[in-house]
Structure formats: structure tokens, C-alpha cells
Design a protein around this motif. Structure first.
Motif, PDB file in Angstrom:
ATOM      1  N   LEU A 163      -2.695 -13.206   4.957  1.00  0.00           N
ATOM      2  CA  LEU A 163      -1.910 -12.596   3.864  1.00  0.00           C
ATOM      3  C   LEU A 163      -1.700 -11.001   3.863  1.00  0.00           C
ATOM      4  CD1 LEU A 163      -0.028 -13.107   1.360  1.00  0.00           C
ATOM      5  CD2 LEU A 163      -2.359 -12.770  -0.065  1.00  0.00           C
ATOM      6  N   LEU A 164      -2.736 -10.413   4.268  1.00  0.00           N
ATOM      7  CA  LEU A 164      -2.635  -8.812   4.398  1.00  0.00           C
ATOM      8  C   LEU A 164      -1.799  -8.283   5.400  1.00  0.00           C
ATOM      9  CD1 LEU A 164      -6.137  -8.212   3.216  1.00  0.00           C
ATOM     10  CD2 LEU A 164      -4.093  -7.721   1.815  1.00  0.00           C
ATOM     11  N   SER A 165      -2.194  -8.995   6.563  1.00  0.00           N
ATOM     12  CA  SER A 165      -1.553  -8.471   7.916  1.00  0.00           C
ATOM     13  C   SER A 165      -0.043  -8.955   7.657  1.00  0.00           C
ATOM     14  CB  SER A 165      -2.175  -9.176   9.131  1.00  0.00           C
ATOM     15  OG  SER A 165      -2.266 -10.710   9.032  1.00  0.00           O
ATOM     16  N   SER A 166       0.275 -10.039   7.176  1.00  0.00           N
ATOM     17  CA  SER A 166       1.501 -10.571   6.838  1.00  0.00           C
ATOM     18  C   SER A 166       2.705  -9.429   6.018  1.00  0.00           C
ATOM     19  CB  SER A 166       1.800 -11.918   6.199  1.00  0.00           C
ATOM     20  OG  SER A 166       3.163 -12.288   6.276  1.00  0.00           O
ATOM     21  N   ASN A 167       1.861  -8.878   5.169  1.00  0.00           N
ATOM     22  CA  ASN A 167       2.619  -7.925   4.276  1.00  0.00           C
ATOM     23  C   ASN A 167       2.836  -6.695   4.901  1.00  0.00           C
ATOM     24  OD1 ASN A 167       0.483  -8.707   1.329  1.00  0.00           O
ATOM     25  ND2 ASN A 167       2.478  -9.601   1.998  1.00  0.00           N
ATOM     26  N   VAL A 168       1.830  -6.318   5.726  1.00  0.00           N
ATOM     27  CA  VAL A 168       2.117  -4.888   6.647  1.00  0.00           C
ATOM     28  C   VAL A 168       3.058  -5.217   7.535  1.00  0.00           C
ATOM     29  CG1 VAL A 168       0.825  -3.420   8.107  1.00  0.00           C
ATOM     30  CG2 VAL A 168      -0.342  -4.346   6.228  1.00  0.00           C
ATOM     31  N   VAL A 169       3.074  -6.407   8.500  1.00  0.00           N
ATOM     32  CA  VAL A 169       4.256  -6.686   9.218  1.00  0.00           C
ATOM     33  C   VAL A 169       5.693  -6.694   8.699  1.00  0.00           C
ATOM     34  CG1 VAL A 169       5.038  -8.573  10.664  1.00  0.00           C
ATOM     35  CG2 VAL A 169       2.669  -8.032  10.851  1.00  0.00           C
ATOM     36  N   SER A 170       5.621  -7.277   7.487  1.00  0.00           N
ATOM     37  CA  SER A 170       6.988  -7.105   6.822  1.00  0.00           C
ATOM     38  C   SER A 170       7.390  -5.500   6.462  1.00  0.00           C
ATOM     39  CB  SER A 170       7.058  -7.854   5.616  1.00  0.00           C
ATOM     40  OG  SER A 170       5.969  -7.319   4.528  1.00  0.00           O
ATOM     41  N   THR A 171       6.511  -4.876   6.169  1.00  0.00           N
ATOM     42  CA  THR A 171       6.862  -3.271   6.087  1.00  0.00           C
ATOM     43  C   THR A 171       7.294  -2.711   7.285  1.00  0.00           C
ATOM     44  OG1 THR A 171       4.586  -2.564   6.265  1.00  0.00           O
ATOM     45  CG2 THR A 171       5.218  -3.156   4.125  1.00  0.00           C
TER      46      THR A 171
END
Length: 299
Positions: A90-98
């Protein structure tokens, strides 16, 4: 979980963890170099400062996922029903979207700098780095808003170990649509940038290389196309995964980590390269001045 130890998945996961470790080191050095050099006073480098920070955050967050996976290969009961895996993804997906939206913003900025160099030079300082930071943070938060509230997903009510298997049709449409539009725009705009710079260089008979920021933008776009957007398109078109995650582990995440690692190497090489003789651009009144379309070669 199978009693047979999965060496392929373990190796892929370990490679991703090692790449993330070096990503933190290299991007931290790039960030330190940025702060200690004249780049921090040049607005054309501001977006790349944000990129260095995001790549560090991605390496740290995805390392939670890699570590949890490695532990699961050794002893799955330690992970308490795989919640550590979910939090990591979840956290890494948020960062990837940014990171994804930042790549599009950088492409737009470089296109403006190339096609409207005088206006860019006169007005770029008016836009604060905090405005761009707010945009990318907001975009990353939008993924969670869509996931938890709009699409109403309750992840811990499902027997899932990672974020992807909890998605419903609502979130799949959002994620697929945004990735397709932003990825296609970033790659196509980078192609336009590359072609434009080739014509400018040929027209001016330049002996120097392309400017550092344009190299960074084009290099990042190429890596995104190769390691992220192309696998996504193939999966979308053929409705199947390239490889089995059960056999090869988190190959998509590892590919992104390797792309960030290569990106950091390219950035280190470019920023360490001696600057060629700059072309000065005076602040001018756009109502009375004539824009020199060839100034973009040094923008």
C-alpha cells in the motif's frame, strides 16, 4: 504455502531489496549534492529534487514489502496473516503514483522550456517548489481516497497478502485509466522533446551535448517505458501476467527498483559531467522581445 523453498521468488525479492538499499544511498548523495551546489538556486532542477526524495521514499516503503516477503519464504507465521505485506504494498503504491505524476509534470516543464524558452525563463521562478510538492502528494493521497472510500474496499476482510488482490472493479478501472493516460502522455511528450532537441542541435550545429535537465527527463521516460509502462500495456492488451508471481516473486516491484537504481546512476553521471559553456538568456519583456527558438538547446 508450498513446503518447497522457492529459490526464484527469493532471489527476485532479494535483488529488489538490494537495489532499494543502493537507491537510498545514491539518491541521498544526489540530494546532498543538490543542496551543496548551485543547482538549488536554479528552478529547472527543483522537480528533480522532488524526484530524488520520492525515489528514497519508494526504496524505503518497498523495502518493507521485500523484507516481509523474505520472512514469509522462511516462516510465514511470523507475518500475522500477511498484514505486513499489505502495508508494504500500500505504501509503495502510494509513492509510485506520486512518482508517475511527477514524471508527467517534468515532461510538461521540459516541453515548455524547449518551445517557449524566454517565457519559461521569465516565469519559472514564480512557481514555488512547494506547489509541485503539494500536487504530487495530493495525487498520492487520491489513490487511498479512491481505494478506501470511493471504491469502498475493506482489505483485511479478504484473505489477501498484497494490495493488488484486494482490488475491485471500481479501483481497477481507476488505476488502469490513470496509469494508461499518464504513462502514454509522459512517453509521447518525451519523444516530442527528444525530436525537438535533435532538430535544434542540428540547426545550430552544436558541439555540446543536450542540457542536463533534458537528459534527465528523457532518461527517466525511457526507463519508465521499458520497466513499467510496457509491461503494463502487455498485461492490459493480452489480459495475462508476463510471469507468474507465485514462481518469480514480485518481479514488477523489483523491475521498478532496478529502474530507479539505473535512473540514479544516470543522474549521477549527468550531474557530475562538466557543464558546457552556457547560453545566457536575459529577462525580457515578452511584449517587446522576440523569442529565440534556439535558446532551448541550453534550457
Amino acid at each position: 504455502m508450498s513446503s518447497v523453498f522457492n529459490y526464484r521468488a527469493f532471489s527476485v525479492t532479494l535483488a529488489g531489496l538490494i537495489a532499494s538499499f543502493f537507491n537510498v544511498i545514491m539518491n541521498a548523495r544526489l540530494l546532498w549534492r543538490y543542496q551543496k551546489s548551485a543547482m538549488k538556486n536554479k528552478p529547472e532542477y527543483h522537480l528533480f529534487k522532488i524526484r530524488f526524495i520520492i525515489d528514497i521514499l519508494y526504496a524505503l516503503t518497498v523495502s518493507i514489502y521485500y523484507t516481509a516477503l523474505i520472512v514469509s519464504y522462511l516462516d510465514p507465521f511470523i507475518l500475522f496473516h500477511y498484514k505486513s505485506l499489505f502495508v508494504g504494498t500500500l505504501l509503495s503504491s502510494n509513492v509510485v503514483s506520486t512518482r508517475f505524476i511527477l514524471g508527467a509534470i517534468i515532461s510538461v516543464e521540459r516541453l515548455i522550456a524547449v518551445f517557449f524558452p524566454v517565457k519559461f525563463h521569465n516565469n519559472r521562478r514564480k512557481v514555488s517548489i512547494f506547489a509541485f510538492t503539494a500536487i504530487v502528494v495530493f495525487w498520492g493521497m487520491m489513490e487511498d481516497v479512491m481505494y478506501f472510500w470511493v471504491c469502498d474496499i475493506a482489505p483485511f476482510e479478504k484473505e489477501c497478502s498484497i494490495l493488488g488482490c484486494t482490488w475491485n472493479d471500481c479501483f481497477v478501472q481507476y488505476w488502469t485509466g490513470t496509469k494508461l493516460v499518464i504513462g502514454a502522455f509522459t512517453c509521447s511528450s518525451s519523444v516530442i522533446l527528444f525530436v525537438k532537441l535533435l532538430f535544434v542541435k542540428r540547426a545550430m550545429n552544436l558541439n555540446s551535448d543536450l542540457s542536463k535537465t533534458n537528459y534527465l527527463c528523457i532518461g527517466d521516460a525511457c526507463l519508465t517505458l521499458l520497466f513499467d509502462f510496457s509491461p503494463f500495456l502487455i498485461t492490459l492488451i493480452f489480459k495475462t501476467q508476463l510471469l507468474s508471481a507465485d514462481i518469480y516473486g514480485p518481479y514488477n516491484a523489483t523491475a521498478k527498483s532496478l529502474a530507479c537504481f539505473v535512473d540514479a546512476i544516470i543522474a549521477t553521471f549527468i550531474l557530475n559531467k562538466p557543464s558546457s559553456k552556457p547560453v545566457s538568456i536575459r529577462s525580457v519583456n515578452p511584449r517587446t522581445a522576440t523569442s529565440d527558438r534556439f535558446l532551448s538547446s541550453k534550457t
